[in-house]
Design a protein around this motif. Structure first.
Motif, PDB file in Angstrom:
ATOM      1  N   PRO A 161      52.480  25.426  41.889  1.00 48.37           N
ATOM      2  CA  PRO A 161      50.488  26.481  42.704  1.00 48.37           C
ATOM      3  C   PRO A 161      50.833  27.396  41.778  1.00 48.37           C
ATOM      4  CG  PRO A 161      51.874  25.383  44.462  1.00 48.37           C
ATOM      5  CD  PRO A 161      52.369  24.966  43.533  1.00 48.37           C
ATOM      6  N   LEU A 162      51.738  28.695  41.287  1.00 43.37           N
ATOM      7  CA  LEU A 162      51.239  29.451  40.981  1.00 43.37           C
ATOM      8  C   LEU A 162      51.252  29.073  39.611  1.00 43.37           C
ATOM      9  CD1 LEU A 162      53.893  31.675  43.285  1.00 43.37           C
ATOM     10  CD2 LEU A 162      51.542  32.186  42.828  1.00 43.37           C
ATOM     11  N   ALA A 163      51.972  28.335  38.933  1.00 46.79           N
ATOM     12  CA  ALA A 163      52.033  28.171  37.405  1.00 46.79           C
ATOM     13  C   ALA A 163      50.532  27.878  37.192  1.00 46.79           C
ATOM     14  CB  ALA A 163      53.031  26.970  37.242  1.00 46.79           C
ATOM     15  N   ILE A 164      50.117  26.829  38.363  1.00 52.49           N
ATOM     16  CA  ILE A 164      48.331  26.554  37.499  1.00 52.49           C
ATOM     17  C   ILE A 164      47.465  27.953  37.758  1.00 52.49           C
ATOM     18  CG2 ILE A 164      46.441  25.334  38.559  1.00 52.49           C
ATOM     19  CD1 ILE A 164      48.210  22.576  39.571  1.00 52.49           C
ATOM     20  N   LEU A 165      47.598  28.629  39.091  1.00 52.56           N
ATOM     21  CA  LEU A 165      47.132  29.945  39.010  1.00 52.56           C
ATOM     22  C   LEU A 165      46.907  30.637  37.725  1.00 52.56           C
ATOM     23  CD1 LEU A 165      46.905  31.221  42.297  1.00 52.56           C
ATOM     24  CD2 LEU A 165      45.414  30.311  41.534  1.00 52.56           C
ATOM     25  N   ALA A 166      47.899  31.487  36.808  1.00 54.94           N
ATOM     26  CA  ALA A 166      48.467  31.505  36.170  1.00 54.94           C
ATOM     27  C   ALA A 166      47.550  30.719  34.531  1.00 54.94           C
ATOM     28  CB  ALA A 166      49.802  32.400  35.450  1.00 54.94           C
ATOM     29  N   THR A 167      47.601  29.495  34.585  1.00 53.68           N
ATOM     30  CA  THR A 167      47.039  28.793  33.780  1.00 53.68           C
ATOM     31  C   THR A 167      45.460  28.532  33.529  1.00 53.68           C
ATOM     32  OG1 THR A 167      48.621  27.588  33.246  1.00 53.68           O
ATOM     33  CG2 THR A 167      47.576  26.429  32.479  1.00 53.68           C
ATOM     34  N   ASP A 168      44.549  29.041  35.214  1.00 58.57           N
ATOM     35  CA  ASP A 168      43.720  29.213  35.407  1.00 58.57           C
ATOM     36  C   ASP A 168      43.145  29.900  34.999  1.00 58.57           C
ATOM     37  OD1 ASP A 168      43.438  26.205  36.196  1.00 58.57           O
ATOM     38  OD2 ASP A 168      43.443  27.027  38.379  1.00 58.57           O
ATOM     39  N   ALA A 169      43.913  30.622  35.045  1.00 64.59           N
ATOM     40  CA  ALA A 169      43.540  32.586  34.780  1.00 64.59           C
ATOM     41  C   ALA A 169      42.967  32.734  33.284  1.00 64.59           C
ATOM     42  CB  ALA A 169      44.319  33.549  35.201  1.00 64.59           C
ATOM     43  N   GLU A 170      44.447  32.234  32.421  1.00 65.79           N
ATOM     44  CA  GLU A 170      43.991  32.213  31.137  1.00 65.79           C
ATOM     45  C   GLU A 170      42.521  31.860  30.886  1.00 65.79           C
ATOM     46  OE1 GLU A 170      45.851  34.551  29.128  1.00 65.79           O
ATOM     47  OE2 GLU A 170      46.617  35.060  30.693  1.00 65.79           O
ATOM     48  N   ARG A 171      42.353  30.626  31.574  1.00 63.93           N
ATOM     49  CA  ARG A 171      41.514  29.445  30.953  1.00 63.93           C
ATOM     50  C   ARG A 171      39.958  30.831  30.527  1.00 63.93           C
ATOM     51  NH1 ARG A 171      42.360  25.289  33.954  1.00 63.93           N
ATOM     52  NH2 ARG A 171      43.408  24.770  32.307  1.00 63.93           N
ATOM     53  N   LEU A 172      40.672  31.280  32.350  1.00 62.38           N
ATOM     54  CA  LEU A 172      38.727  31.935  32.390  1.00 62.38           C
ATOM     55  C   LEU A 172      38.621  32.852  31.297  1.00 62.38           C
ATOM     56  CD1 LEU A 172      38.751  32.062  36.605  1.00 62.38           C
ATOM     57  CD2 LEU A 172      37.744  30.963  35.328  1.00 62.38           C
ATOM     58  N   ARG A 173      39.947  33.702  31.182  1.00 66.49           N
ATOM     59  CA  ARG A 173      39.387  34.722  30.145  1.00 66.49           C
ATOM     60  C   ARG A 173      39.278  34.684  28.732  1.00 66.49           C
ATOM     61  NH1 ARG A 173      42.365  39.175  32.488  1.00 66.49           N
ATOM     62  NH2 ARG A 173      43.672  38.056  33.012  1.00 66.49           N
ATOM     63  N   LYS A 174      40.014  32.869  28.720  1.00 65.84           N
ATOM     64  CA  LYS A 174      39.125  32.941  27.336  1.00 65.84           C
ATOM     65  C   LYS A 174      37.473  32.442  27.282  1.00 65.84           C
ATOM     66  CE  LYS A 174      43.346  30.557  25.651  1.00 65.84           C
ATOM     67  NZ  LYS A 174      44.542  29.976  25.215  1.00 65.84           N
ATOM     68  N   ASP A 175      37.208  32.195  28.686  1.00 70.08           N
ATOM     69  CA  ASP A 175      35.611  32.029  28.647  1.00 70.08           C
ATOM     70  C   ASP A 175      35.138  33.345  28.664  1.00 70.08           C
ATOM     71  OD1 ASP A 175      36.160  28.911  27.778  1.00 70.08           O
ATOM     72  OD2 ASP A 175      36.464  28.803  30.302  1.00 70.08           O
ATOM     73  N   GLY A 176      35.841  34.673  28.621  1.00 68.92           N
ATOM     74  CA  GLY A 176      34.945  35.571  28.796  1.00 68.92           C
ATOM     75  C   GLY A 176      34.987  36.106  30.512  1.00 68.92           C
ATOM     76  N   ARG A 177      35.749  34.996  30.776  1.00 62.96           N
ATOM     77  CA  ARG A 177      35.152  35.325  32.128  1.00 62.96           C
ATOM     78  C   ARG A 177      36.137  36.808  33.255  1.00 62.96           C
ATOM     79  NH1 ARG A 177      33.806  29.796  35.301  1.00 62.96           N
ATOM     80  NH2 ARG A 177      32.785  31.201  37.247  1.00 62.96           N
ATOM     81  N   ASP A 178      36.053  37.707  32.540  1.00 63.16           N
ATOM     82  CA  ASP A 178      38.043  38.825  32.710  1.00 63.16           C
ATOM     83  C   ASP A 178      37.830  38.838  34.673  1.00 63.16           C
ATOM     84  OD1 ASP A 178      38.452  38.777  29.957  1.00 63.16           O
ATOM     85  OD2 ASP A 178      37.624  40.300  29.619  1.00 63.16           O
ATOM     86  N   GLU A 179      36.816  39.196  35.095  1.00 63.78           N
ATOM     87  CA  GLU A 179      36.736  39.992  36.196  1.00 63.78           C
ATOM     88  C   GLU A 179      37.737  38.539  37.007  1.00 63.78           C
ATOM     89  OE1 GLU A 179      34.404  41.719  40.147  1.00 63.78           O
ATOM     90  OE2 GLU A 179      33.515  41.296  37.971  1.00 63.78           O
ATOM     91  N   ILE A 180      37.408  37.578  37.378  1.00 60.85           N
ATOM     92  CA  ILE A 180      38.135  36.543  37.752  1.00 60.85           C
ATOM     93  C   ILE A 180      39.358  36.067  37.173  1.00 60.85           C
ATOM     94  CG2 ILE A 180      37.468  34.654  38.861  1.00 60.85           C
ATOM     95  CD1 ILE A 180      34.518  34.416  38.791  1.00 60.85           C
ATOM     96  N   ALA A 181      39.396  36.443  36.167  1.00 62.56           N
ATOM     97  CA  ALA A 181      40.868  35.994  35.433  1.00 62.56           C
ATOM     98  C   ALA A 181      42.220  36.789  36.202  1.00 62.56           C
ATOM     99  CB  ALA A 181      40.965  36.401  34.244  1.00 62.56           C
ATOM    100  N   ASP A 182      41.483  38.627  36.170  1.00 64.81           N
ATOM    101  CA  ASP A 182      42.168  39.307  36.547  1.00 64.81           C
ATOM    102  C   ASP A 182      42.786  39.011  37.969  1.00 64.81           C
ATOM    103  OD1 ASP A 182      41.879  40.418  34.754  1.00 64.81           O
ATOM    104  OD2 ASP A 182      40.561  42.504  35.150  1.00 64.81           O
ATOM    105  N   GLU A 183      41.372  38.981  39.124  1.00 65.98           N
ATOM    106  CA  GLU A 183      41.864  38.577  40.109  1.00 65.98           C
ATOM    107  C   GLU A 183      42.374  37.586  40.721  1.00 65.98           C
ATOM    108  OE1 GLU A 183      38.053  37.735  42.312  1.00 65.98           O
ATOM    109  OE2 GLU A 183      37.030  39.865  42.189  1.00 65.98           O
ATOM    110  N   LEU A 184      42.581  36.904  39.883  1.00 63.67           N
ATOM    111  CA  LEU A 184      43.699  35.800  39.978  1.00 63.67           C
ATOM    112  C   LEU A 184      45.003  35.776  39.585  1.00 63.67           C
ATOM    113  CD1 LEU A 184      42.051  32.497  38.633  1.00 63.67           C
ATOM    114  CD2 LEU A 184      42.690  32.554  40.679  1.00 63.67           C
TER     115      LEU A 184
END
Length: 225
Positions: free
Chosen positions: A32-55
């Motif tokens: 689950p932690l690895a999935i969270l990290a992957t989701d954070a990177e995906r959000l960052r690539k989409d320009g959603r830095d704030e949510i990525a930082d929170e994750l």
């Protein structure tokens, strides 16, 4: 004698059981932690830095607390173990690099005044957990900087401080107790400083919490030379 041996055997089994439960928990949460990290990177690539930082902060904090429980399980089996010598600067520098990759830690100034020849009498895992918990707290509250210094005379004295809001003097005595959080508005479980206290106590040292002048928070650790 038979009763003593039976008691020691029961204690050893309890320690091994606690270590196994902690290890199983860490393994169960690894994916689950690895999935969270992957989701954070995906959000960052989409320009959603704030949510990525929170994750990213959430995953980092969860990993730290899992390591804390593993460390607590190991502490129960320290009695009779040989004392190790671990480079304090290596541990703190490694942690600093990790924290600087987080949004909060990357925005802070880090000052390390630790002589290269200073060693700490505990294993790398326990030293990493001890200072990881303290630095995590500093990163959470610091305004602009985190400072770690060490000096050795008859004992090893280590100072970890930040320039955040600090803690009221009447509240300092509560710190280090399991689950104590003095600000419920800030994310966290209150386990970090408690884990640090447990580790220092297990190695025959002392930890004191105080107020940095003119403002801020500091943890002062003394360990046997």
């Amino acid at each position: 004698m038979a009763e003593v041996n039976s008691l020691l055997e029961a204690k050893a089994k309890a320690v091994e059981s606690a270590k196994a439960r902690a290890a199983n928990l860490a393994h169960a949460l690894k994916t689950p932690l690895a999935i969270l990290a992957t989701d954070a990177e995906r959000l960052r690539k989409d320009g959603r830095d704030e949510i990525a930082d929170e994750l990213q902060e959430l995953a980092f904090g969860m990993r730290r607390h899992i390591n804390g429980e593993l460390s607590r399980a190991r502490l129960q089996s320290l009695a009779g173990s040989p004392v190790q010598a671990t480079s304090l600067r290596n541990v703190v520098e490694s942690l600093t690099r990790a924290f600087m990759r987080t949004p909060r830690g990357g925005a802070l100034s880090w000052r390390l005044d630790i002589p290269a020849d200073v060693t700490i009498g505990m294993g790398v895992e326990e030293a990493t957990e001890l200072f990881g918990a303290l630095l995590e707290n500093a990163v959470k509250w610091a305004a602009t900087e985190v400072h770690v210094s060490a000096e050795r005379e008859r004992v090893l004295s280590i100072l970890d401080d930040d320039d955040g809001p600090g803690v009221p003097p009447e509240k300092l005595v509560e710190l280090g107790q399991p689950g104590v959080r003095l600000d419920e508005k800030t994310e966290g479980t209150g386990l970090g400083l408690s884990i640090s206290s447990d580790i220092v106590d297990a190695y025959g040292g002392q930890i004191r919490f105080g107020t940095r002048s003119p403002h801020g928070f500091q943890a002062i650790i003394t360990l046997p030379a």
